[in-house]
Design an enzyme around this catalytic site. Structure first.
Site, mmCIF file in Angstrom:
data_model
loop_
_atom_site.group_PDB
_atom_site.id
_atom_site.type_symbol
_atom_site.label_atom_id
_atom_site.label_comp_id
_atom_site.label_asym_id
_atom_site.label_seq_id
_atom_site.Cartn_x
_atom_site.Cartn_y
_atom_site.Cartn_z
ATOM 1 N N CYS A 113 -72.922 22.618 85.641
ATOM 2 C CA CYS A 113 -72.238 21.423 85.116
ATOM 3 C C CYS A 113 -70.731 21.476 85.327
ATOM 4 O O CYS A 113 -70.059 20.451 85.234
ATOM 5 C CB CYS A 113 -72.562 21.241 83.636
ATOM 6 S SG CYS A 113 -74.321 21.179 83.310
ATOM 7 N N HIS A 253 -67.442 16.882 79.977
ATOM 8 C CA HIS A 253 -68.840 16.961 80.429
ATOM 9 C C HIS A 253 -69.718 16.338 79.348
ATOM 10 O O HIS A 253 -69.535 16.584 78.151
ATOM 11 C CB HIS A 253 -69.206 18.425 80.661
ATOM 12 C CG HIS A 253 -70.658 18.639 80.950
ATOM 13 N ND1 HIS A 253 -71.349 17.882 81.869
ATOM 14 C CD2 HIS A 253 -71.564 19.516 80.435
ATOM 15 C CE1 HIS A 253 -72.607 18.285 81.906
ATOM 16 N NE2 HIS A 253 -72.765 19.277 81.043
ATOM 17 N N ASN A 283 -77.477 13.932 80.347
ATOM 18 C CA ASN A 283 -76.702 14.969 81.024
ATOM 19 C C ASN A 283 -77.076 14.990 82.512
ATOM 20 O O ASN A 283 -78.171 15.404 82.868
ATOM 21 C CB ASN A 283 -77.011 16.320 80.358
ATOM 22 C CG ASN A 283 -76.217 17.463 80.956
ATOM 23 O OD1 ASN A 283 -75.576 17.318 81.988
ATOM 24 N ND2 ASN A 283 -76.286 18.616 80.306
#
Ligand code: UT7
Length: 326
Positions: A113, A253, A283
């Site tokens: 990520c 994020h 996500n």
């Protein structure tokens, strides 16, 4: 001083949407649990024929068009991903061919990520050193392809998407003002896909043991994420000689609204200083930040002259921060 400047952005998500009520029919979960524990409602999910380079291509074309740049002008293509088309070769090479970007070198980078900000740092170094001038940086992940759709602990958390940015040298004050990267491999097993590499090659036994699916220790990662994201915000701002007052918007994020809220609280910032779209996309791993940047630009939240503070954490474990002025 020459700075690396984000001249344009693009994004792509698959058409198909799975919302929390759809998930209630697949696993033992509820809309209420998912909303309260994660802030997520919908996620975009690719069909079986779509791979990372397909979404990356759509996002890249949009960024190229917006920047008025021809694919042949690109001299580097960097793709941040942990769910590329193949184990190898790099998805960046597949993308290079699909774009017809014949003059570009191309490689993938793997920082989960945090991959997009890691890529931003690489692009920054290339441009500031004068080595490359027209760089396409893509963050793309299709983690819905590697989650266990019978495991409620993980399958509700992820969506698919791609975000692209074009970077060029810029003599003005705008550009990437600083990036800061970190890693701690001692905790690599908290978030991983155990099978498919050279440690546990694909085998019937590994698949029987479900080692080909994404594994996540959510509670541990949560605590780590809040700690390192908060610290990284302070550290990268200090490195740039700036404070929180100097940035308009934090682009974090998008893994969980509660992580973002906890970071906001520790930084002493109201939530309206954070760009959040986790309810729409869940996500998307390496794609969350470039998608958020694209949407923030499109919605006029980040305009010319505005500074954004980017911050992420991910598998590795990795973390990364960046300050960008548009
Ligand atoms: O971007 C990097 C990757 N993402 C992350 O690393 C995410 C970081 N972690 C998180 O966002 C959170 O830890 C989660 C959303 C994954 C989990 O939230 P939590 O508040 O930490 O929940 P928990 O893991 O402590 O689980 C609480 C309960 C458990 O039940 P018991 O054992 O207390 O009876 C789980 O089994 O919630 C249960 N649970 C669910 N219940 C309904 C877990 N997933 C679900 C679900 N629906 N989907």
């Amino acid at each position: 001083m020459v700075r690396a400047h984000i001249v344009s952005t693009g994004m792509a998500v698959p058409e198909k949407i799975i919302n929390n009520f759809d998930l209630e029919k697949i696993v033992d979960t509820t809309d209420q649990w998912i909303r309260e524990r994660t802030g997520m409602f919908e996620r975009h999910v690719t069909d079986k024929d779509t791979a990372a380079s397909d979404l990356a291509l759509l996002a890249s074309r949009q960024a190229l068009e917006m920047g008025g740049i021809e694919p042949r002008e690109l001299d580097a293509i960097l793709v941040a991903t942990i769910s590329g088309d193949y184990a190898w070769p790099a998805t960046a090479c597949i993308l290079q061919h699909k774009l017809g970007a014949k003059n570009a070198m191309a490689f993938d980078l793997s920082a989960a990520c945090s991959g997009y900000i890691y890529g931003l740092s690489v692009a920054q170094a290339y441009i500031e050193s004068g080595l490359y001038k027209n760089i396409l940086l893509v963050g793309v992940d299709l983690l819905t392809k590697v989650v266990d759709w019978t495991d409620r602990n993980t399958c509700v958390l992820f969506g698919d998407g791609a975000g692209a940015t074009i970077l060029q040298p810029n003599g003005s004050a705008a550009g990437i003002l600083g990036t800061l990267l970190g890693a701690d491999g001692s905790t690599a097993d908290l978030l991983c896909q155990p099978c498919g590499g050279s440690r546990v090659p694909i085998s019937e036994e590994a698949i029987r043991e479900k080692k080909h699916f994404l594994y996540l220790n959510g509670r541990e990662i949560f605590k780590h994420a809040v700690r390192v994201m908060t610290q990284t915000c302070h550290d990268v701002l200090k490195q740039c000689g700036l404070t929180l007052d100097d940035v308009k918007t934090v682009v974090p994020h998008q893994a969980n609204i509660r992580i973002i809220e906890a970071v906001a609280q520790r930084l002493g910032l109201p939530m309206d200083r954070f760009f959040v779209n986790v309810e729409k996309y869940a996500n998307t791993s390496a794609a969350t930040i470039p998608i958020a940047l694209h949407e923030a630009r499109e919605q006029g939240i980040l305009q010319s002259g505005d500074r954004a503070l980017l911050v992420s954490f991910g598998g590795g474990l990795t973390w990364a921060g960046g300050v960008v002025q548009f």
